[in-house]
Structure formats: structure tokens, C-alpha cells
Design a protein around this motif. Sequence first.
Motif, PDB file in Angstrom:
ATOM      1  N   VAL A 150       0.814  -1.225   0.000  1.00 17.58           N
ATOM      2  CA  VAL A 150       0.000   0.000   0.000  1.00 17.58           C
ATOM      3  C   VAL A 150       0.844   1.269   0.000  1.00 17.58           C
ATOM      4  O   VAL A 150       0.299   2.354  -0.045  1.00 17.58           O
ATOM      5  CB  VAL A 150      -0.951   0.010   1.213  1.00 17.58           C
ATOM      6  CG1 VAL A 150      -1.951  -1.114   1.103  1.00 17.58           C
ATOM      7  CG2 VAL A 150      -0.178  -0.104   2.510  1.00 17.58           C
ATOM      8  N   GLY A 151       2.139   1.116   0.056  1.00 16.57           N
ATOM      9  CA  GLY A 151       2.996   2.280  -0.021  1.00 16.57           C
ATOM     10  C   GLY A 151       3.808   2.464   1.244  1.00 16.57           C
ATOM     11  O   GLY A 151       3.412   2.017   2.330  1.00 16.57           O
TER      12      GLY A 151
ATOM     13  N   SER B 248       0.231   2.578   7.406  1.00 20.87           N
ATOM     14  CA  SER B 248      -0.076   1.487   8.327  1.00 20.87           C
ATOM     15  C   SER B 248      -1.277   0.701   7.812  1.00 20.87           C
ATOM     16  O   SER B 248      -2.202   1.269   7.233  1.00 20.87           O
ATOM     17  CB  SER B 248      -0.376   2.027   9.726  1.00 20.87           C
ATOM     18  OG  SER B 248      -1.463   2.925   9.684  1.00 20.87           O
ATOM     19  N   THR B 249      -1.244  -0.599   7.991  1.00 16.46           N
ATOM     20  CA  THR B 249      -2.309  -1.481   7.516  1.00 16.46           C
ATOM     21  C   THR B 249      -2.886  -2.257   8.680  1.00 16.46           C
ATOM     22  O   THR B 249      -2.141  -2.868   9.457  1.00 16.46           O
ATOM     23  CB  THR B 249      -1.775  -2.468   6.460  1.00 16.46           C
ATOM     24  OG1 THR B 249      -1.149  -1.744   5.410  1.00 16.46           O
ATOM     25  CG2 THR B 249      -2.906  -3.306   5.881  1.00 16.46           C
ATOM     26  N   TRP B 250      -4.217  -2.245   8.808  1.00 19.04           N
ATOM     27  CA  TRP B 250      -4.894  -2.943   9.893  1.00 19.04           C
ATOM     28  C   TRP B 250      -6.036  -3.764   9.308  1.00 19.04           C
ATOM     29  O   TRP B 250      -6.475  -3.524   8.185  1.00 19.04           O
ATOM     30  CB  TRP B 250      -5.428  -1.955  10.931  1.00 19.04           C
ATOM     31  CG  TRP B 250      -4.393  -0.984  11.412  1.00 19.04           C
ATOM     32  CD1 TRP B 250      -4.145   0.262  10.915  1.00 19.04           C
ATOM     33  CD2 TRP B 250      -3.440  -1.200  12.446  1.00 19.04           C
ATOM     34  NE1 TRP B 250      -3.107   0.845  11.584  1.00 19.04           N
ATOM     35  CE2 TRP B 250      -2.645  -0.030  12.536  1.00 19.04           C
ATOM     36  CE3 TRP B 250      -3.179  -2.256  13.318  1.00 19.04           C
ATOM     37  CZ2 TRP B 250      -1.622   0.104  13.445  1.00 19.04           C
ATOM     38  CZ3 TRP B 250      -2.154  -2.123  14.230  1.00 19.04           C
ATOM     39  CH2 TRP B 250      -1.385  -0.960  14.294  1.00 19.04           C
ATOM     40  N   PHE B 251      -6.538  -4.706  10.103  1.00 15.16           N
ATOM     41  CA  PHE B 251      -7.600  -5.576   9.630  1.00 15.16           C
ATOM     42  C   PHE B 251      -8.740  -5.609  10.651  1.00 15.16           C
ATOM     43  O   PHE B 251      -8.496  -5.592  11.861  1.00 15.16           O
ATOM     44  CB  PHE B 251      -7.070  -6.999   9.406  1.00 15.16           C
ATOM     45  CG  PHE B 251      -6.074  -7.080   8.287  1.00 15.16           C
ATOM     46  CD1 PHE B 251      -6.476  -7.407   7.003  1.00 15.16           C
ATOM     47  CD2 PHE B 251      -4.724  -6.800   8.502  1.00 15.16           C
ATOM     48  CE1 PHE B 251      -5.566  -7.467   5.962  1.00 15.16           C
ATOM     49  CE2 PHE B 251      -3.807  -6.856   7.480  1.00 15.16           C
ATOM     50  CZ  PHE B 251      -4.225  -7.190   6.201  1.00 15.16           C
TER      51      PHE B 251
ATOM     52  N   ASP C 128     -14.568  -9.079  16.726  1.00 16.96           N
ATOM     53  CA  ASP C 128     -15.136  -8.402  17.898  1.00 16.96           C
ATOM     54  C   ASP C 128     -15.490  -6.951  17.600  1.00 16.96           C
ATOM     55  O   ASP C 128     -15.896  -6.214  18.498  1.00 16.96           O
ATOM     56  CB  ASP C 128     -14.182  -8.478  19.089  1.00 16.96           C
ATOM     57  CG  ASP C 128     -12.916  -7.640  18.888  1.00 16.96           C
ATOM     58  OD1 ASP C 128     -12.641  -7.232  17.738  1.00 16.96           O
ATOM     59  OD2 ASP C 128     -12.217  -7.390  19.877  1.00 16.96           O
ATOM     60  N   GLY C 129     -15.326  -6.539  16.339  1.00 14.43           N
ATOM     61  CA  GLY C 129     -15.677  -5.172  15.967  1.00 14.43           C
ATOM     62  C   GLY C 129     -14.535  -4.188  16.049  1.00 14.43           C
ATOM     63  O   GLY C 129     -14.713  -3.008  15.771  1.00 14.43           O
ATOM     64  N   GLY C 130     -13.355  -4.658  16.426  1.00 12.19           N
ATOM     65  CA  GLY C 130     -12.191  -3.792  16.503  1.00 12.19           C
ATOM     66  C   GLY C 130     -11.254  -4.032  15.339  1.00 12.19           C
ATOM     67  O   GLY C 130     -11.648  -4.569  14.307  1.00 12.19           O
ATOM     68  N   ARG C 131     -10.019  -3.634  15.511  1.00  8.21           N
ATOM     69  CA  ARG C 131      -9.029  -3.836  14.468  1.00  8.21           C
ATOM     70  C   ARG C 131      -7.795  -4.495  15.066  1.00  8.21           C
ATOM     71  O   ARG C 131      -7.502  -4.345  16.257  1.00  8.21           O
ATOM     72  CB  ARG C 131      -8.637  -2.510  13.817  1.00  8.21           C
ATOM     73  CG  ARG C 131      -7.761  -1.664  14.706  1.00  8.21           C
ATOM     74  CD  ARG C 131      -7.277  -0.405  14.019  1.00  8.21           C
ATOM     75  NE  ARG C 131      -6.101   0.117  14.713  1.00  8.21           N
ATOM     76  CZ  ARG C 131      -5.607   1.321  14.526  1.00  8.21           C
ATOM     77  NH1 ARG C 131      -6.176   2.134  13.669  1.00  8.21           N
ATOM     78  NH2 ARG C 131      -4.529   1.713  15.185  1.00  8.21           N
ATOM     79  N   ILE C 132      -7.087  -5.247  14.240  1.00  6.14           N
ATOM     80  CA  ILE C 132      -5.876  -5.931  14.679  1.00  6.14           C
ATOM     81  C   ILE C 132      -4.796  -5.729  13.621  1.00  6.14           C
ATOM     82  O   ILE C 132      -5.079  -5.408  12.468  1.00  6.14           O
ATOM     83  CB  ILE C 132      -6.111  -7.442  14.905  1.00  6.14           C
ATOM     84  CG1 ILE C 132      -6.724  -8.084  13.658  1.00  6.14           C
ATOM     85  CG2 ILE C 132      -6.987  -7.677  16.121  1.00  6.14           C
ATOM     86  CD1 ILE C 132      -6.919  -9.577  13.780  1.00  6.14           C
ATOM     87  N   SER C 133      -3.560  -5.940  14.031  1.00  2.58           N
ATOM     88  CA  SER C 133      -2.438  -5.762  13.129  1.00  2.58           C
ATOM     89  C   SER C 133      -2.278  -6.973  12.224  1.00  2.58           C
ATOM     90  O   SER C 133      -2.807  -8.062  12.483  1.00  2.58           O
ATOM     91  CB  SER C 133      -1.147  -5.550  13.927  1.00  2.58           C
ATOM     92  OG  SER C 133      -0.840  -6.731  14.665  1.00  2.58           O
TER      93      SER C 133
ATOM     94  N   ALA D 202     -13.638   1.146   8.568  1.00  2.00           N
ATOM     95  CA  ALA D 202     -12.856   2.384   8.588  1.00  2.00           C
ATOM     96  C   ALA D 202     -12.959   3.100   9.922  1.00  2.00           C
ATOM     97  O   ALA D 202     -12.145   3.983  10.212  1.00  2.00           O
ATOM     98  CB  ALA D 202     -13.327   3.308   7.469  1.00  2.00           C
ATOM     99  N   CYS D 203     -13.954   2.727  10.741  1.00  2.00           N
ATOM    100  CA  CYS D 203     -14.168   3.395  12.032  1.00  2.00           C
ATOM    101  C   CYS D 203     -13.712   2.549  13.217  1.00  2.00           C
ATOM    102  O   CYS D 203     -13.940   2.923  14.365  1.00  2.00           O
ATOM    103  CB  CYS D 203     -15.655   3.718  12.206  1.00  2.00           C
ATOM    104  SG  CYS D 203     -16.356   4.778  10.937  1.00  2.00           S
TER     105      CYS D 203
END
Length: 237
Positions: free
Chosen positions: A5-6, A10-13, A17-22, A160-161
Motif C-alpha cells: 500500500v505504499g 499502516s495497515t490494519w484488519f 469483535d468489531g475492533g481492528r488488529i495488526s 474504517a471506524c
Amino acid sequence: MGELVGPGVSTWFAAGDGGRISAERLRLLPVLALAASEAAALTGAARLAGAGDALVGLALPDALAVGHVTGGLPEVTVDRPGPGGVRMAVPTASLTRIPGSPAASAAAFALLAEHEPDQAVVAAGSAGEAAGRARAVAARLSAPGRLVLPGGELAAIGAACTEPTAWLDTVVYAESREELDRQRGIAEQRALTLVAESGARLGSERVVSSRAVSMSFLRSGSYRLMVRAGGEAGEDT
């Protein structure tokens, strides 16, 4: 992932559980991302409605999926059937499907909303039957509710949120309440550390929930610890 992505990005997934992880944690535990779209859709609907706490109805062409968002995070449950019917220990969004006609969905959701202190939100991420069901449900609400028709994919908006989160589920042995509290404290601190490593703003880490469940089918003193933690996304996200 950064090279895809350049540089400096930073890239997250999104996680179940509704959150984001690395990316690193996803590679270690890919199961954490199962059913992430459902949790992200709840987050997206609540965020577009401007509600931190909400009863959310996700309109589908053939049903209404009902869940809750509390403190900006979807309520989750564990030990639900996953792909192939296999029971999963990882958290996923707690959703109840209400099948049937739009009128039936509207009546059931309106009844639920009457007994809920939180704002009612009805959302549909696509046009056609889903949008029609959402309008029918929102029109039936006696209390003020929010109708969300973004015309796009709710799960993408919710992803995105997302905020950094962590979920720990482990079995410990404790002969006393003091030892159990000590073990729980260790697990909570580990969850907070994982949140910080996922890019949370320094000092925003918090324990969302922490439970100790006695496992009577094992030796006396065995407990299952389930800790959920979250934090606000850093400014570079």
C-alpha cells in the motif's frame, strides 16, 4: 503488508469483535477475523447515526439482523457456530435474525425498541429489498429512531471506524479468590498491552469487559478468563 500500500502507510484488519488488529496478530491468529463483516456493519450503522449506544437493526433482503452497540463497540458473544458449524471460542457479533416479511420484522423490532433505553437505529447498506425493509422498520418505531441508508457497504464503513481491540481467552488455575484476582489482573494487563501494540493512542487503553467463569468439568479451581480491551486509534491512523 506495508509494501503493498505504499511506504509509511499502516495497515490494519477488522476483527470479529468489531475492533481492528495488526497484520502480525492476524497471521498469528487468523481466526480472529472470522465474521468481521457483521461486527463492522453494526459499527458502521451506529457511527453514521451518531450513536455510541444503540439497538441496531441491519436490514437484509430476507431478514432483519438485530444487535447492540455499546460504547462504540458491538456487543459480542463466544462459542457460536462458525464456518461448517464448528463452535468458535473467538468473539463475534451477537446478532439475532428476524426472518419474514418487512411488516413482521418491523413489528418485532418496534417491540424490542420499546424496552430498550438506547437509541434505535435501522440501516441497510444496499438498495432494493433491503432498503425497503429498513424503511418499513423505521416507520413502525414509536420512539424517535434513526434510518441509515448510506447506499454503500456498511461493513466497509464500519471497518474504517474501528478502534484497536484485543481479546484474551485462557484457562487458569486458582486455589483462592486472591489468586484468581491476580491471574485476572495479568490477563487484563496483557490485553491492554496488545491494544497499545495495535496503535492505540497512549493512555486511551481500557478494559471493556473481564469475566472469570468456573469450569466445573475440570479440576476444582479451574477458571476460564475472557478479557476484552479497547482503545482510541492514534492520530496517524
